[in-house]
Design a protein around this motif. Structure first.
Motif, mmCIF file in Angstrom:
data_model
loop_
_atom_site.group_PDB
_atom_site.id
_atom_site.type_symbol
_atom_site.label_atom_id
_atom_site.label_comp_id
_atom_site.label_asym_id
_atom_site.label_seq_id
_atom_site.Cartn_x
_atom_site.Cartn_y
_atom_site.Cartn_z
ATOM 1 N N UNK A 8 38.152 -13.464 3.124
ATOM 2 C CA UNK A 8 38.302 -14.860 2.748
ATOM 3 C C UNK A 8 37.508 -15.848 3.562
ATOM 4 N N UNK A 9 36.440 -15.409 4.229
ATOM 5 C CA UNK A 9 35.599 -16.302 5.022
ATOM 6 C C UNK A 9 34.231 -15.676 5.183
ATOM 7 N N UNK A 10 33.220 -16.509 5.497
ATOM 8 C CA UNK A 10 31.886 -15.982 5.781
ATOM 9 C C UNK A 10 31.423 -16.387 7.180
ATOM 10 N N UNK A 11 32.273 -17.071 7.939
ATOM 11 C CA UNK A 11 31.970 -17.373 9.330
ATOM 12 C C UNK A 11 32.055 -16.084 10.137
ATOM 13 N N UNK A 12 30.993 -15.741 10.853
ATOM 14 C CA UNK A 12 30.922 -14.429 11.499
ATOM 15 C C UNK A 12 32.028 -14.230 12.525
ATOM 16 N N UNK A 13 32.349 -15.260 13.286
ATOM 17 C CA UNK A 13 33.416 -15.130 14.278
ATOM 18 C C UNK A 13 34.756 -14.836 13.612
ATOM 19 N N UNK A 14 35.061 -15.555 12.543
ATOM 20 C CA UNK A 14 36.338 -15.342 11.867
ATOM 21 C C UNK A 14 36.360 -14.028 11.089
ATOM 22 N N UNK A 15 35.192 -13.611 10.551
ATOM 23 C CA UNK A 15 35.128 -12.308 9.889
ATOM 24 C C UNK A 15 35.487 -11.206 10.877
ATOM 25 N N UNK A 16 34.879 -11.282 12.069
ATOM 26 C CA UNK A 16 35.182 -10.279 13.084
ATOM 27 C C UNK A 16 36.643 -10.273 13.480
ATOM 28 N N UNK A 17 37.247 -11.450 13.489
ATOM 29 C CA UNK A 17 38.660 -11.556 13.849
ATOM 30 C C UNK A 17 39.560 -10.901 12.804
ATOM 31 N N UNK A 18 39.168 -11.016 11.539
ATOM 32 C CA UNK A 18 39.999 -10.501 10.460
ATOM 33 C C UNK A 18 39.661 -9.080 10.036
ATOM 34 N N UNK A 19 38.503 -8.568 10.433
ATOM 35 C CA UNK A 19 38.096 -7.238 9.996
ATOM 36 C C UNK A 19 39.035 -6.151 10.512
ATOM 37 N N UNK A 20 39.709 -6.408 11.622
ATOM 38 C CA UNK A 20 40.636 -5.412 12.152
ATOM 39 C C UNK A 20 41.792 -5.118 11.217
ATOM 40 N N UNK A 21 42.086 -6.028 10.292
ATOM 41 C CA UNK A 21 43.191 -5.828 9.356
ATOM 42 C C UNK A 21 42.756 -5.093 8.089
#
Length: 526
Positions: A195-208
């Motif tokens: 649900x995002x394309x910001x790289x920092x937030x993608x990395x934060x959510x990829x663990x799920x």
């Protein structure tokens, strides 16, 4: 003024300056001198600007700029950290030297029928796209940066509109469109998953995200960036596209544009897909890229094609460092990228001088260059042995950094890559010596087609008329700027060797920050 306030003004300038200069150069199309001065001093200013940002970021830490009044992750975020500012500075040096070379060559050779006026605006637009790619803090604007410099590269690759260049340009366009389409698919998969394309937030959510889904998305991203970086087996387009372009265009393409793809791989591997799920695949790809590239180089009889294959081969060293997934490996990959951008670009500029001097870049026609033009011989010899990894040059230092990182990682696959890296280095040295032996040391009369040469060298148009070499009346006529710009770039590559200690300190700090994704996320996300 605090450093934070200063950086808020500096960060957008690498994008704004070339964009404004491109528009101004286009308006000045009927005033060649003003157009050339605009491009020259804009790119010179970018070197100072980007060098300042490297110093600030290395001492003060990363800085971000939110554009449009929206904070991350919703708005557009530009991120200036050690990796991005280092790449910006090296690219500015290369872009400046190549435009200096182009201006000097155009002043001498540019005719009314040659589209010189469109070259500089397009070149500045390419510079802007490269800078957008390095500063982008989200995948969409990384994609935008890619598309900006790809559109510009289509024009530069086909300047002169000769059949060979148009044919190569069509192939390049098709491959680039395929790469862009794959990148768009990757963007869609990422947004649908997190649900995002910001790289920092993608990395934060990829663990799920489930492991299989995460690996599949990373695989699609790697295909998109792998085409741009020309890694095996996605590299077949490069040796057929680059050698047909003018040498100065090939120089900036080979030296810089492929490294933007490598930069993107480093960024997404460290920020988004930091679990290392595809590191084994990357190691295999890195090894295959090194070996297949150098084997292709050994089979070539044209210096441009030979260098195009060595370019592919040495991309494998950078992939090797990334695949190790350690700070030491990343530091080696970044250092080697800096070295290779400067050296590879310099070698292609030397090829342009060879074509001007001898009328060809074919080893079947070259010879006696060491006697005819000792200056060209020196300009070739220094970056050639550097690329071959002769100590104490930066090529040797970069390879040692990667080999040490692989040895510390351990395991049969890293050791296999170490063996491949050493073999590739030796074979690279062999190809460089082969060019020296045939093109510089051998008597031209002993070359199979040594009596033939092109009618005259031309920077932006193909010339196919063959004449006897002794009938040419322009042998030895090289504008000072062409030689000086090439020598400046070679001096920059030597400076990497001289200042290897401070530079490796910066690349090590950059790699350590990249190895901890939380650092990047804390700096970007509010």
């Amino acid at each position: 003024m605090t450093m934070t306030n200063l950086m808020s003004y500096l960060i957008p300038l690498p994008i704004i300056l070339p964009a404004v200069a491109a528009a101004l150069a286009l308006l000045l199309g009927r005033h060649p001198l003003a157009q050339r001065l605009t491009a020259f001093f804009t790119l010179l200013a970018l070197i100072a600007l980007n060098g300042t940002m490297v110093w600030v970021v290395d001492h003060e830490g990363s800085h971000t700029l939110q554009i449009g009044g929206w904070d991350a992750p919703i708005g557009i975020t530009l991120v200036a950290d050690r990796l991005s500012t280092i790449m910006l500075t090296v690219s500015a040096i290369v872009l400046f030297c190549v435009v200096w070379y182009a201006i000097s060559q155009g002043i001498r050779d540019g005719g009314d029928d040659e589209p010189v006026a469109v070259f500089l605006p397009t070149y500045l637009l390419l510079s802007m796209g490269v800078n957008v790619s390095f500063l982008a803090g989200d995948l969409f604007n990384l994609y935008v940066g890619f598309e900006i410099f790809l559109v510009a590269s289509y024009v530069l690759l086909t300047l002169g509109a000769s059949p060979s260049r148009v044919r190569a340009g069509v192939g390049y366009v098709m491959v680039s469109m395929a790469s862009s389409l794959v990148f768009l698919f990757a963007l869609a998969f990422v947004y649908a998953s997190v649900g995002t394309i910001n790289m920092a937030q993608i990395g934060e959510r990829m663990g799920d995200i489930p492991d299989g889904t995460r690996a599949a998305i990373f695989g699609v991203v790697l295909v998109a960036f792998g085409i741009k970086a020309a890694v095996f087996p996605l590299d077949a387009w490069l040796p057929d596209s680059y050698p047909t372009a003018p040498s100065l265009v090939t120089a900036v393409f080979a030296g810089l544009l492929t490294k933007v793809g490598v930069y993107a791989i480093i960024r997404v591997r460290s920020v988004i897909f930091s679990d290392g799920s595809l590191d084994t695949l990357l190691m295999v790809v890195g090894l295959a890229t090194m070996v297949m590239g150098i084997l292709g180089a050994m089979a070539q009889a044209d210096i441009k094609r030979l260098l195009s294959f060595t370019l592919v081969s040495h991309i494998g060293y950078m992939i090797f460092g990334v695949a190790l997934g350690t700070a030491e490996g990343l530091s080696g990959a970044i250092f080697y990228a800096i070295h290779h951008i400067l050296v590879q670009t310099a070698l292609f500029l030397v090829v342009g001088l060879i074509e001007r001097q001898a009328g060809t870049s074919s080893l079947r026609r070259l010879g006696s260059l060491a006697y005819i033009s000792p200056v060209i011989a020196i300009l070739y010899f220094i970056p050639a042995i550097n690329l071959g990894g002769i100590p104490p040059f930066s090529g040797f230092i970069g390879k040692v950094m990667l080999i040490q990182a692989g040895a510390h990682e351990g395991g049969w696959l890293p050791w296999l890559l170490i063996g491949g890296a050493i073999a590739t280095s030796l074979l690279t040295l062999y190809t460089m010596i082969l060019v020296w032996s045939k093109g510089f040391w051998r008597d031209r009369r002993d070359a199979p087609e040594g009596a033939l040469a092109l009618a005259r060298p031309a920077p932006l148009a193909d010339v196919t008329d063959e004449v006897a070499f002794t009938d040419r009346d322009d042998v030895g006529r090289m504008p000072f700027g062409m030689v000086a710009s090439t020598a400046t770039l070679i001096a920059a590559s030597v400076a990497v060797t001289i200042f290897a200690g401070p530079l490796t300190d910066i690349t090590s700090r950059s790699a350590e920050a990249l190895s901890d994704p939380a650092i990047y996320r804390e700096e970007v996300l509010p």
